[in-house]
Design a protein around this motif. Structure first.
Motif, short mmCIF file in Angstrom:
data_model
loop_
_atom_site.label_atom_id
_atom_site.label_comp_id
_atom_site.label_asym_id
_atom_site.label_seq_id
_atom_site.Cartn_x
_atom_site.Cartn_y
_atom_site.Cartn_z
N LYS A 1 27.37 -25.09 -5.43
CA LYS A 1 28.25 -25.86 -6.07
C LYS A 1 27.50 -26.94 -7.34
O LYS A 1 27.88 -26.68 -8.46
N LEU B 1 32.17 -20.90 -1.76
CA LEU B 1 31.36 -22.01 -2.56
C LEU B 1 30.49 -22.59 -1.22
O LEU B 1 30.96 -22.81 -0.14
N SER C 1 28.13 -25.64 -0.26
CA SER C 1 27.78 -27.08 -0.77
C SER C 1 27.60 -28.11 0.42
O SER C 1 27.72 -27.72 1.55
#
Length: 829
Positions: free
Chosen positions: A508, A671, A673
């Motif tokens: 991210k 994603l 993160s």
């Protein structure tokens, strides 16, 4: 009566002339040499215990006398000089040297063993084909000049390898091929008139023998000069136990020549001088066209090399400009880049503003503005303004130099699919010879002449060259084309791995986002402060807290830490004088320290719990609805949570487009993160509802990637930070942004020099196109041989037609490979 004196030099095998003859006793045995140079080399070889060189030297091999060493060898020991051709980051250095005097595999053995015995040489590997030496040595223990002198003692002269010199050498080889082609063409045109006369009836008249001998006089020098490389290549292959493709051509030419000579001597039958010369001409024409096509197909490397300016305008201490060669430029020099000039070296703009065309490095056609404090790269084209640049990197240490090195490495590498060709090609020639013998045997009972011609056609028409070119040509074109559009591929195997990818995982911070978070809100017991509300002043309590927070974050390089320090400066908060003690950090969690006699803890909710700080219930209802995906930092002072800070990092402009393009190809996109699940899910929703892998600590990213691979996914990881390096290595393919850290770039397989995420789906499309092209090339090669070889065995193809058809298969493979660049260029433009 004295024994007869040897007529040839013991070392090089050349004739000994009385005026230069040298006698010496080597290991108790008298030896004769043609010159003092050969005597000194022989003595050095025996003194080093490397006399096995003479047992490995091929029988009857004739060398040349030892070449003269370059002068001023100590010049190559200077760091400033080595920077132009070697890796000089530390004492362990690496360089490529062009070696004069290499003749055979025995020379390779002598050089590698002769240098490996020197203390300080870490590795010495010789490329016999390229006459190049890849050398790794410890500069602190052994200067390069001593290695070069050692090579001289062994009979070889070496200089740093220069791609431009190699390009000139390639041009000389192409010119020599063109001369042989022209000679064969001249002979073919003249033999054509003789053939017309013979076909018109002269073969039955009194001039028949005359025409045959005229054909012999034209064909013989053509075979020796134009056909000589085929016989030399065949002999080299046989001598080293390798069946080269030159062998069938040499045998076919030899059979045709022998048959025609026999007819000329006996007067019985038809001669084939015209067939011999014509098929030599056609084969040379095919090789010349193939060499040109191959060179044009992989010309991206040369175009990148041409971007490097040869000279620069250097400014003296008093600002006086002077034109100097680029090799004289040093780090720290000030250069003047005038309008329209190419930037000579990497650097930082000191004065002036302009716009630079960086399309050849990044693939982005729009000019990029550059001003004081901003970096510029070598090879980029300056616009209308003049720039004063302070040099930070020259030649190999520039971004252009590193790109060129990566492209050369990628074009020289092999994809796993190429191993099939490597295994098949050595057997191909053997099968060709077997089929030729079988064809001759089957036709012999019908007609001896037809048998010889059919066997010759089989020898000529079979072509493993196209099969061998199928993979390397496609990879060379693909990597070169990708480099021109800002996609650097480190090695060819990446393309095959990338073509089968099923999931792309994006880091991210700094990858999907800009990597420049900003403070958007502050929350404490008194309420919410919004950064976008210009009428709301910052309270005194928050100003004191910001001073402590900024002092605490001064020691961290994390983007959030820089954002907090910048925010404190914007608010006019003075924090530099505050003392910081007992500072400690937990990656992905937070930091803690004693600042101005107060114990501060800043980070995630889990970090506060880890250090024994309980969260305040009145702060639990953090209003984050206006900032979806914002990162929440919890602040505790003296064991009590006193506030929360909201920071947001905007998405890159092309992030959504890149994700949508991947999803359109049925690619699973995720994603990755360390943020809380809610924040990561909010960002994933803005990107189109992709999967959010949240609350992952830096040390856990590699484990997540490994878990995805264990679940059957072929994973591509895209990142830019230090903590992304383990995940980049763990993935099937790692992609790093060019603006990322050195560690992430070194760990990745692909580098995006323009930092554009849209290049990720483009790289995937390029890999799929390349693998499809490789399969098409292999199919073309196999299909050609399956069709043409049976026709030749059936006697339906003459040697001349075979000579025309054989190079066409290679040209077809080359032409199909060049389509990669055209298709990819249209897709990205």
């Amino acid at each position: 009566m004295e024994p007869p004196q040897p007529s040839r030099c013991f070392h090089c095998g050349l004739p000994i002339l009385p005026t230069t003859a040298v006698q010496a006793c080597i290991k108790g045995t008298p030896r004769a040499f043609c010159c003092h140079g050969c005597e000194a080399v022989c003595a050095a070889i025996h003194a080093a215990g490397l006399e096995g060189f003479y047992q490995r030297t091929p029988e009857g091999e004739v060398f040349s006398p030892p070449p003269e060493l370059p002068r001023q060898l100590d010049f190559y020991d200077l760091d400033e000089v080595q920077q132009a051709f070697a890796e000089v980051a530390g004492d362990a250095r690496e360089a490529q040297l062009a070696v004069e005097g290499i003749h055979c595999a025995a020379c390779v053995w002598l050089i590698e063993n002769g240098l490996s015995s020197l203390p300080g040489v870490l590795e010495a590997r010789v490329n016999l084909t390229g006459r190049r030496l890849r050398l790794r040595w410890d500069h602190a223990r052994l200067p390069l000049s001593r290695i070069l002198r050692r090579l001289g003692e062994l009979g070889y002269a070496a200089v740093p390898f220069d791609p431009r010199t190699a390009e000139l050498s390639l041009q000389r080889r192409h010119r020599a091929l063109l001369y042989r082609l022209a000679f064969a063409g001249f002979a073919a045109m003249n033999l054509m008139w003789i053939s017309i006369a013979l076909y018109a009836g002269a073969d039955q008249g009194e001039f028949r023998t005359l025409f045959h001998w005229v054909g012999f006089l034209l064909a013989t020098p053509t075979l020796i000069y134009s056909g000589g490389p085929f016989f030399a290549g065949a002999w080299r292959g046989l001598r080293h136990g390798h069946l080269d493709m030159d062998l069938p051509i040499a045998i076919g030419a030899g059979i045709t020549y022998g048959l025609s000579l026999l007819v000329t001597l006996t007067g019985q039958g038809a001669v084939y001088w015209d067939t011999l010369v014509n098929f030599l001409f056609v084969i040379l024409l095919g090789r010349y066209l193939e060499a040109r096509s191959r060179r044009e197909a992989v010309s991206a490397t040369q175009r990148l090399l041409d971007l490097q300016p040869k000279a620069a305008t250097r400014l003296s201490a008093d600002g006086e400009p002077s034109l100097v060669p680029i090799r004289a430029v040093r780090v720290g020099d000030r250069l003047l880049v005038r309008p329209g000039e190419a930037v000579p070296a990497d650097g930082v703009v000191q004065n002036g503003r302009s716009q630079l065309d960086e399309s050849m490095l990044t693939g982005e056609s729009a000019p990029v503005p550059r001003g004081p404090g901003q970096s510029v790269a070598a090879g980029t084209l300056n616009g209308a303004g003049a720039l004063e640049v302070r040099v930070t990197g020259v030649l190999r240490d520039t971004q252009l130099g590193r790109i060129l090195h990566l492209v050369e490495e990628a074009q020289a590498s092999k994809a796993p699919i190429q191993s099939l060709a490597d295994r098949v090609v050595p057997w191909f020639v053997g099968i060709t010879l077997l089929l030729a013998v079988l064809t001759g045997g089957l036709w012999w009972s019908v007609d001896a002449t037809t048998a010889l011609l059919a066997a010759t056609s089989v020898l000529i028409i079979t072509c493993p060259c196209a099969f061998g070119l199928a993979t390397p040509m496609a990879i060379a074109v693909a990597t070169g084309s990708a480099a021109r559009h800002g996609i650097l591929i480190k090695h060819g195997a990446v393309l095959q791995q990338l073509s089968t990818a099923t999931q792309v995982v994006f880091d991210k911070t700094g990858t999907l986002t800009r990597g420049r978070p900003t403070v958007v809100a502050l929350l404490d017991e008194t309420g919410l402060w919004r950064a976008d509300d210009k009428d709301q002043p910052l309270s005194a309590a928050w100003r004191q807290r910001l001073a402590c927070i900024a002092a605490l974050e001064q020691r961290s390089e994390h983007p959030l830490a820089r954002a907090l320090s910048d925010f404190a400066r914007q608010q006019g908060v003075d924090f530099l004088a505050l003392p910081v003690d007992d500072w400690r950090m937990q990656p992905g969690q937070g930091v803690a320290a004693r600042v101005a006699d107060q114990q501060l803890v800043l980070g995630s909710a889990a970090w506060l719990q880890t250090v024994g700080v309980s969260r305040q219930a009145r702060l639990a209802q953090t209003a984050t609805g206006d900032w979806p995906g914002a990162t929440v930092l919890h602040l505790a002072m003296d064991g009590r949570e006193v506030g929360r800070l909201l920071l947001r990092d905007d998405l890159r402009e092309d992030a959504r487009a890149a994700v949508h393009a991947l999803a359109a190809e049925d690619m699973r996109v995720s994603l990755l993160s360390g943020d809380a699940q809610a924040a990561a899910t909010a960002i994933a929703a803005r990107l189109g509802g992709i999967e959010a892998l949240a609350e992952v600590r830096p040390e856990g990213k590699a484990a997540v990637i490994t878990g995805l691979r264990d679940a059957g996914q072929r994973v591509v990881m895209v990142g830019d930070g230090v903590n992304d390096a383990p995940a980049l290595v763990s993935a099937d393919v790692g992609i790093a942004l060019g603006s990322g850290t050195d560690v992430s770039i070194a760990s990745a397989d692909i580098i995006l020099t323009g930092n554009e995420l849209r290049r990720v789906p483009q790289a995937l499309a390029l890999a799929q196109r390349t693998l499809m092209t490789i399969r098409q090339n292999i199919g073309l090669s196999i299909g050609y041989n399956l069709i043409m070889v049976p026709l030749a065995m059936a006697g339906l193809i003459t040697p001349l037609v075979a000579a025309i058809a054989m190079p066409l298969s290679s040209l077809a493979v080359i032409g199909n490979s060049t389509r990669i660049a055209r298709v990819f260029g249209r897709a990205v433009d």
